[in-house]
Design a protein around this motif. Structure first.
Motif, PDB file in Angstrom:
ATOM      1  N   VAL A 103       0.838  -1.140  -0.102  1.00  0.00           N
ATOM      2  CA  VAL A 103      -0.080  -0.059  -0.092  1.00  0.00           C
ATOM      3  C   VAL A 103       0.859   1.304  -0.030  1.00  0.00           C
ATOM      4  N   TRP A 104       1.798   1.267   0.779  1.00  0.00           N
ATOM      5  CA  TRP A 104       2.803   2.512   0.925  1.00  0.00           C
ATOM      6  C   TRP A 104       3.431   2.699  -0.458  1.00  0.00           C
ATOM      7  N   ARG A 105       3.786   1.447  -1.197  1.00  0.00           N
ATOM      8  CA  ARG A 105       4.488   1.832  -2.396  1.00  0.00           C
ATOM      9  C   ARG A 105       3.600   2.261  -3.759  1.00  0.00           C
ATOM     10  N   VAL A 106       2.374   1.903  -3.403  1.00  0.00           N
ATOM     11  CA  VAL A 106       1.307   2.268  -4.381  1.00  0.00           C
ATOM     12  C   VAL A 106       1.197   3.785  -4.113  1.00  0.00           C
ATOM     13  N   LEU A 107       1.015   4.103  -2.819  1.00  0.00           N
ATOM     14  CA  LEU A 107       1.089   5.485  -2.534  1.00  0.00           C
ATOM     15  C   LEU A 107       2.162   6.354  -2.998  1.00  0.00           C
ATOM     16  N   ASP A 108       3.193   5.938  -2.804  1.00  0.00           N
ATOM     17  CA  ASP A 108       4.456   6.430  -3.475  1.00  0.00           C
ATOM     18  C   ASP A 108       4.372   6.543  -4.811  1.00  0.00           C
ATOM     19  N   LYS A 109       4.191   5.403  -5.490  1.00  0.00           N
ATOM     20  CA  LYS A 109       4.268   5.660  -6.866  1.00  0.00           C
ATOM     21  C   LYS A 109       3.083   6.186  -7.728  1.00  0.00           C
ATOM     22  N   LEU A 110       2.060   6.482  -6.804  1.00  0.00           N
ATOM     23  CA  LEU A 110       0.877   7.601  -7.248  1.00  0.00           C
ATOM     24  C   LEU A 110       1.409   8.944  -6.777  1.00  0.00           C
ATOM     25  N   GLY A 111       2.366   8.987  -6.011  1.00  0.00           N
ATOM     26  CA  GLY A 111       2.844  10.449  -5.752  1.00  0.00           C
ATOM     27  C   GLY A 111       2.252  11.309  -4.595  1.00  0.00           C
ATOM     28  N   PHE A 112       1.754  10.476  -3.708  1.00  0.00           N
ATOM     29  CA  PHE A 112       1.026  11.021  -2.305  1.00  0.00           C
ATOM     30  C   PHE A 112       2.123  11.270  -1.229  1.00  0.00           C
ATOM     31  N   VAL A 113       2.132  12.292  -0.577  1.00  0.00           N
ATOM     32  CA  VAL A 113       2.999  12.678   0.278  1.00  0.00           C
ATOM     33  C   VAL A 113       2.081  12.407   1.714  1.00  0.00           C
ATOM     34  N   GLN A 114       0.717  12.999   1.896  1.00  0.00           N
ATOM     35  CA  GLN A 114      -0.029  12.626   2.959  1.00  0.00           C
ATOM     36  C   GLN A 114      -0.985  11.886   2.709  1.00  0.00           C
ATOM     37  N   SER A 115      -1.596  11.193   3.516  1.00  0.00           N
ATOM     38  CA  SER A 115      -2.797  10.592   3.375  1.00  0.00           C
ATOM     39  C   SER A 115      -3.669  10.174   4.577  1.00  0.00           C
ATOM     40  N   ILE A 116      -4.825   9.978   4.652  1.00  0.00           N
ATOM     41  CA  ILE A 116      -5.577   9.300   5.697  1.00  0.00           C
ATOM     42  C   ILE A 116      -5.878   7.953   5.154  1.00  0.00           C
ATOM     43  N   VAL A 117      -5.402   6.907   6.042  1.00  0.00           N
ATOM     44  CA  VAL A 117      -5.457   5.584   5.830  1.00  0.00           C
ATOM     45  C   VAL A 117      -6.796   5.157   6.425  1.00  0.00           C
ATOM     46  N   ALA A 118      -7.654   4.586   6.071  1.00  0.00           N
ATOM     47  CA  ALA A 118      -8.933   3.805   6.452  1.00  0.00           C
ATOM     48  C   ALA A 118      -8.942   2.588   6.299  1.00  0.00           C
ATOM     49  N   GLU A 119      -8.830   1.508   7.487  1.00  0.00           N
ATOM     50  CA  GLU A 119      -9.120   0.026   7.414  1.00  0.00           C
ATOM     51  C   GLU A 119      -9.609  -0.536   8.415  1.00  0.00           C
ATOM     52  N   ALA A 120     -10.619  -1.194   8.323  1.00  0.00           N
ATOM     53  CA  ALA A 120     -11.347  -2.009   9.552  1.00  0.00           C
ATOM     54  C   ALA A 120     -11.505  -1.227  10.637  1.00  0.00           C
ATOM     55  N   GLY A 121     -11.981   0.036  10.435  1.00  0.00           N
ATOM     56  CA  GLY A 121     -12.446   0.724  11.718  1.00  0.00           C
ATOM     57  C   GLY A 121     -11.320   1.700  12.387  1.00  0.00           C
ATOM     58  N   ALA A 122     -10.112   1.552  11.722  1.00  0.00           N
ATOM     59  CA  ALA A 122      -8.936   2.271  12.248  1.00  0.00           C
ATOM     60  C   ALA A 122      -8.402   3.505  11.090  1.00  0.00           C
ATOM     61  N   VAL A 123      -8.254   4.677  11.723  1.00  0.00           N
ATOM     62  CA  VAL A 123      -7.898   5.609  10.710  1.00  0.00           C
ATOM     63  C   VAL A 123      -6.557   5.984  11.365  1.00  0.00           C
ATOM     64  N   GLN A 124      -5.708   6.342  10.224  1.00  0.00           N
ATOM     65  CA  GLN A 124      -4.212   6.610  10.593  1.00  0.00           C
ATOM     66  C   GLN A 124      -3.968   7.943   9.638  1.00  0.00           C
ATOM     67  N   TRP A 125      -3.083   8.589  10.206  1.00  0.00           N
ATOM     68  CA  TRP A 125      -2.465   9.710   9.265  1.00  0.00           C
ATOM     69  C   TRP A 125      -1.160   9.515   8.964  1.00  0.00           C
ATOM     70  N   THR A 126      -0.745   9.795   7.751  1.00  0.00           N
ATOM     71  CA  THR A 126       0.780   9.306   7.320  1.00  0.00           C
ATOM     72  C   THR A 126       1.528  10.764   7.336  1.00  0.00           C
ATOM     73  N   VAL A 127       2.572  10.895   8.201  1.00  0.00           N
ATOM     74  CA  VAL A 127       3.491  11.816   8.346  1.00  0.00           C
ATOM     75  C   VAL A 127       4.584  12.009   7.443  1.00  0.00           C
ATOM     76  N   PRO A 128       4.862  12.895   6.789  1.00  0.00           N
ATOM     77  CA  PRO A 128       6.245  12.978   5.931  1.00  0.00           C
ATOM     78  C   PRO A 128       7.436  12.811   6.963  1.00  0.00           C
ATOM     79  N   GLY A 129       8.339  11.913   6.379  1.00  0.00           N
ATOM     80  CA  GLY A 129       9.547  11.770   7.083  1.00  0.00           C
ATOM     81  C   GLY A 129       9.612  10.480   8.346  1.00  0.00           C
ATOM     82  N   THR A 130       8.469   9.842   8.444  1.00  0.00           N
ATOM     83  CA  THR A 130       8.345   8.936   9.487  1.00  0.00           C
ATOM     84  C   THR A 130       8.419   7.646   8.262  1.00  0.00           C
ATOM     85  N   ASP A 131       8.382   6.496   9.232  1.00  0.00           N
ATOM     86  CA  ASP A 131       8.488   5.307   8.413  1.00  0.00           C
ATOM     87  C   ASP A 131       7.081   4.680   8.150  1.00  0.00           C
ATOM     88  N   GLY A 132       6.057   5.278   8.760  1.00  0.00           N
ATOM     89  CA  GLY A 132       4.565   4.560   8.438  1.00  0.00           C
ATOM     90  C   GLY A 132       3.488   5.434   9.089  1.00  0.00           C
TER      91      GLY A 132
END
Length: 146
Positions: free
Chosen positions: A108-137
């Motif tokens: 998923v992270w590689r797909v987002l990288d390939k599509l050119g996304f830097v920040q995104s909100i990820v929703a999966e199975a009731g969990a929401v997460q925020w991607t912060v540039p410069g972090t590993d996940g």
């Protein structure tokens, strides 16, 4: 005689089970969009304005991006929505290899990288997460579900 027919039926059922298939799957919808990442032909859906905040929707086990069809229009009114078919699900290819949750997350992270996304909100199975540039996940945020 009954055992012989039972065994024959069992073999026929096994013959119809999905197999590894590294190439694009035959019969994919004509309007489907794909990106090739690490030897996987990944199907994704995209909706909403290109300059809006990004929400990434990931289906659960045994499902596909079709699971998100009822909510995509509402989210797309305020966000750019990306729904991904994980490796081996939906119309994404089924190559041999690692299908663990960690491998799927990396994909998923590689797909987002390939599509050119830097920040995104990820929703999966009731969990929401925020991607912060410069972090590993992803960085978890509090949600009503958890």
């Amino acid at each position: 005689m009954t055992l012989r027919w039972s065994l024959l039926a069992f073999v026929v059922v096994l013959a119809g089970c999905p197999r590894f298939h590294a190439e694009p799957l035959p019969g994919a919808p004509a309007d489907a969009t794909f990106v090739d990442v690490d030897g996987v032909h990944v199907r994704y859906r995209e909706a909403g304005k290109k300059d809006a905040p990004v929400v990434v929707l990931i289906h659960g086990f045994g499902a596909s991006s079709d699971s998100w069809l009822p909510v995509i229009p509402a989210l797309a009114s305020t966000h750019r929505v990306i729904a991904i078919d994980l490796k081996g699900f939906g119309w994404s290819s089924r190559p041999e290899g690692d299908y663990s949750p960690a491998a799927q997350a990396k994909l998923v992270w590689r797909v987002l990288d390939k599509l050119g996304f830097v920040q995104s909100i990820v929703a999966e199975a009731g969990a929401v997460q925020w991607t912060v540039p410069g972090t590993d996940g992803p960085v978890p945020i509090n949600t009503p579900a958890g």
